[in-house]
Design an enzyme around this catalytic site. Structure first.
Site, PDB file in Angstrom:
ATOM      1  N   ASN A   7      83.317  10.966 -36.481  1.00 13.46           N
ATOM      2  CA  ASN A   7      82.743   9.941 -35.755  1.00 13.46           C
ATOM      3  C   ASN A   7      83.778   9.054 -36.073  1.00 13.46           C
ATOM      4  O   ASN A   7      84.035   8.159 -36.816  1.00 13.46           O
ATOM      5  CB  ASN A   7      81.548   9.437 -36.645  1.00 13.46           C
ATOM      6  CG  ASN A   7      80.812   8.351 -36.166  1.00 13.46           C
ATOM      7  OD1 ASN A   7      81.356   7.645 -34.990  1.00 13.46           O
ATOM      8  ND2 ASN A   7      79.956   7.756 -36.829  1.00 13.46           N
ATOM      9  N   TRP A   8      84.454   8.367 -35.033  1.00 13.08           N
ATOM     10  CA  TRP A   8      85.607   7.508 -34.869  1.00 13.08           C
ATOM     11  C   TRP A   8      84.986   6.056 -34.952  1.00 13.08           C
ATOM     12  O   TRP A   8      85.645   5.234 -35.086  1.00 13.08           O
ATOM     13  CB  TRP A   8      86.399   7.686 -33.577  1.00 13.08           C
ATOM     14  CG  TRP A   8      87.402   8.866 -33.658  1.00 13.08           C
ATOM     15  CD1 TRP A   8      87.424   9.948 -34.731  1.00 13.08           C
ATOM     16  CD2 TRP A   8      88.312   9.320 -32.978  1.00 13.08           C
ATOM     17  NE1 TRP A   8      88.425  10.969 -34.204  1.00 13.08           N
ATOM     18  CE2 TRP A   8      88.836  10.379 -33.256  1.00 13.08           C
ATOM     19  CE3 TRP A   8      88.722   8.835 -31.557  1.00 13.08           C
ATOM     20  CZ2 TRP A   8      89.899  11.155 -32.469  1.00 13.08           C
ATOM     21  CZ3 TRP A   8      89.610   9.444 -30.771  1.00 13.08           C
ATOM     22  CH2 TRP A   8      90.178  10.489 -31.338  1.00 13.08           C
ATOM     23  N   LYS A   9      83.847   5.920 -34.606  1.00  8.35           N
ATOM     24  CA  LYS A   9      83.114   4.539 -34.408  1.00  8.35           C
ATOM     25  C   LYS A   9      84.005   3.714 -33.407  1.00  8.35           C
ATOM     26  O   LYS A   9      84.368   4.409 -32.625  1.00  8.35           O
ATOM     27  CB  LYS A   9      83.000   3.883 -35.715  1.00  8.35           C
ATOM     28  CG  LYS A   9      82.350   4.685 -36.717  1.00  8.35           C
ATOM     29  CD  LYS A   9      82.149   4.300 -38.172  1.00  8.35           C
ATOM     30  CE  LYS A   9      81.417   5.189 -39.021  1.00  8.35           C
ATOM     31  NZ  LYS A   9      80.983   4.668 -40.346  1.00  8.35           N
ATOM     32  N   HIS A  93      72.385   6.811 -35.467  1.00  6.49           N
ATOM     33  CA  HIS A  93      73.444   6.417 -36.773  1.00  6.49           C
ATOM     34  C   HIS A  93      72.859   5.164 -37.508  1.00  6.49           C
ATOM     35  O   HIS A  93      72.394   4.186 -36.960  1.00  6.49           O
ATOM     36  CB  HIS A  93      74.716   6.063 -36.147  1.00  6.49           C
ATOM     37  CG  HIS A  93      75.704   6.073 -37.426  1.00  6.49           C
ATOM     38  ND1 HIS A  93      75.934   4.845 -38.114  1.00  6.49           N
ATOM     39  CD2 HIS A  93      76.680   7.130 -37.952  1.00  6.49           C
ATOM     40  CE1 HIS A  93      76.992   5.221 -39.004  1.00  6.49           C
ATOM     41  NE2 HIS A  93      77.169   6.480 -38.686  1.00  6.49           N
ATOM     42  N   GLU A  95      74.331   2.564 -38.429  1.00  8.06           N
ATOM     43  CA  GLU A  95      74.928   1.447 -37.798  1.00  8.06           C
ATOM     44  C   GLU A  95      74.151   1.017 -36.590  1.00  8.06           C
ATOM     45  O   GLU A  95      74.078  -0.200 -36.371  1.00  8.06           O
ATOM     46  CB  GLU A  95      76.444   1.414 -37.578  1.00  8.06           C
ATOM     47  CG  GLU A  95      77.244   1.362 -38.870  1.00  8.06           C
ATOM     48  CD  GLU A  95      78.508   2.227 -38.893  1.00  8.06           C
ATOM     49  OE1 GLU A  95      78.879   2.537 -37.796  1.00  8.06           O
ATOM     50  OE2 GLU A  95      78.891   2.543 -39.894  1.00  8.06           O
ATOM     51  N   GLU A 164      72.908  10.797 -44.189  1.00  7.35           N
ATOM     52  CA  GLU A 164      73.817   9.936 -44.417  1.00  7.35           C
ATOM     53  C   GLU A 164      73.379   8.735 -45.183  1.00  7.35           C
ATOM     54  O   GLU A 164      72.631   8.026 -44.749  1.00  7.35           O
ATOM     55  CB  GLU A 164      74.522   9.280 -43.393  1.00  7.35           C
ATOM     56  CG  GLU A 164      75.168  10.306 -42.533  1.00  7.35           C
ATOM     57  CD  GLU A 164      76.331   9.741 -41.567  1.00  7.35           C
ATOM     58  OE1 GLU A 164      77.377  10.136 -41.549  1.00  7.35           O
ATOM     59  OE2 GLU A 164      76.020   8.655 -40.767  1.00  7.35           O
ATOM     60  N   GLY A 170      81.031   4.228 -45.637  1.00  7.34           N
ATOM     61  CA  GLY A 170      82.090   3.453 -45.566  1.00  7.34           C
ATOM     62  C   GLY A 170      82.326   2.749 -46.771  1.00  7.34           C
ATOM     63  O   GLY A 170      83.055   1.796 -46.850  1.00  7.34           O
ATOM     64  N   SER A 209      81.378   8.607 -46.738  1.00  6.84           N
ATOM     65  CA  SER A 209      82.674   8.616 -47.703  1.00  6.84           C
ATOM     66  C   SER A 209      83.306  10.121 -48.097  1.00  6.84           C
ATOM     67  O   SER A 209      83.930  10.210 -49.095  1.00  6.84           O
ATOM     68  CB  SER A 209      82.468   7.918 -48.927  1.00  6.84           C
ATOM     69  OG  SER A 209      82.060   6.376 -48.754  1.00  6.84           O
TER      70      SER A 209
HETATM   71  P1  PGA Z   1      82.200   7.125 -43.434  1.00  2.24           P
HETATM   72  O1  PGA Z   1      81.338   7.263 -42.444  1.00  2.24           O
HETATM   73  O2  PGA Z   1      82.720   8.830 -43.627  1.00  2.24           O
HETATM   74  O3  PGA Z   1      83.359   6.169 -43.057  1.00  2.24           O
HETATM   75  O4  PGA Z   1      81.652   6.846 -44.858  1.00  2.24           O
HETATM   76  C1  PGA Z   1      80.289   8.235 -42.018  1.00  2.24           C
HETATM   77  C2  PGA Z   1      79.547   7.790 -41.070  1.00  2.24           C
HETATM   78  O5  PGA Z   1      79.079   6.804 -40.720  1.00  2.24           O
HETATM   79  O6  PGA Z   1      79.236   8.849 -39.953  1.00  2.24           O
END
Ligand code: PGA
Length: 246
Positions: A7-9, A93, A95, A164, A170, A209
């Site tokens: 997931n590159w965001k 997600h 976010e 998650e 993150g 993470s």
């Molecule tokens: P992260 O993000 O690996 O940077 O913790 C995971 C995600 O949000 O899918």
């Protein structure tokens, strides 16, 4: 087959995408017994789709709108995603839930649309730190899944779920593999209850993470059926190490 998803965001321009994919494909020439997925931002999907063609590495989007078309400024529909080669879409997600106010009802509508349009959704669920500290982890996960799957319970085989924990995304703070395994087991049991005819095709991924240094520990557990990787998917070498961590 386990699913390892990037997931590159909101990272990577078109030219950065091209550079990444060319390098990445050299690193994953024989990805047997695992499915690899890359989810770039919308602007990079077309070029990524072209470059990935015939490679076996799949393409996915990070979000979608539930309507097929219409006056929805700034949104992208599932037929548009499919046309550029997307086979997957990340839905709900954390976010999207927290920064863009997506609620369970909207997430449910998106899942319904994904199933109707024939694209495989990866539903994201996870508890916040205060939920965990209050001993509410299972309750929160159960509620999120029940609401997301409301009315579409019998189609559980057509989607995957990423667990998650919000506090691990993150942050560099990792759930222990044991924490993850207990939630993954709980989700499997819940799916059986919601859909007794479940054929066991829903993979439960872990996200938050994940790095090359910790991926192997998670993969020792059969309950971890893949990863959704954010930060550590942004460098081809690092992501390839996670792909080959088991
Ligand atoms: P992260 O993000 O690996 O940077 O913790 C995971 C995600 O949000 O899918």
């Amino acid at each position: 087959m386990r699913l390892i998803a990037a997931n590159w965001k909101m990272h990577k321009t078109v030219s950065e995408t091209e550079e990444y994919i060319r390098a990445f494909l050299r690193l994953v020439e024989h990805p047997e017994s695992r499915e690899i997925l890359i989810c770039p931002p919308f602007t990079s999907l077309y070029v990524a789709g072209k470059l990935l063609e015939g490679s076996g590495v799949k393409l996915g989007a990070q979000n979608c709108h539930h309507e097929e078309k219409g006056a929805f400024t700034g949104e992208v529909s599932i037929p548009m995603l499919k046309e550029v080669g997307c086979e997957y879409v990340i839905v709900g997600h954390s976010e999207r839930r927290h920064l863009f106010c997506e609620d369970d009802e909207l997430i449910n509508r998106k899942l319904v649309a994904c199933l109707e349009e024939g694209i495989r959704p990866i539903l994201c669920v996870g508890e916040k730190l205060e939920d965990r500290e209050a001993g509410m982890t299972f309750k929160v996960i159960e509620t999120q899944i029940k609401l997301a799957l409301s009315g579409i319970e019998k189609y559980t085989d057509s989607l995957d779920i990423a667990y998650e924990p919000v506090w691990a995304i993150g942050t560099g703070v990792l759930a222990t593999p044991e924490d993850a395994v207990s939630v993954h087991r709980f989700i499997k049991e819940l799916l059986k209850k919601l859909n007794p005819e479940n054929g066991g095709k829903t993979r439960i991924l872990y996200g938050g993470s994940v790095k090359p240094t910790n991926a192997g520990e998670f993969m020792k557990h059969s309950e971890v059926e893949g990863f959704l990787v954010g930060g550590a998917s942004l460098e081809p070498e690092t992501f390839a190490k996670i792909v080959y961590s088991f």
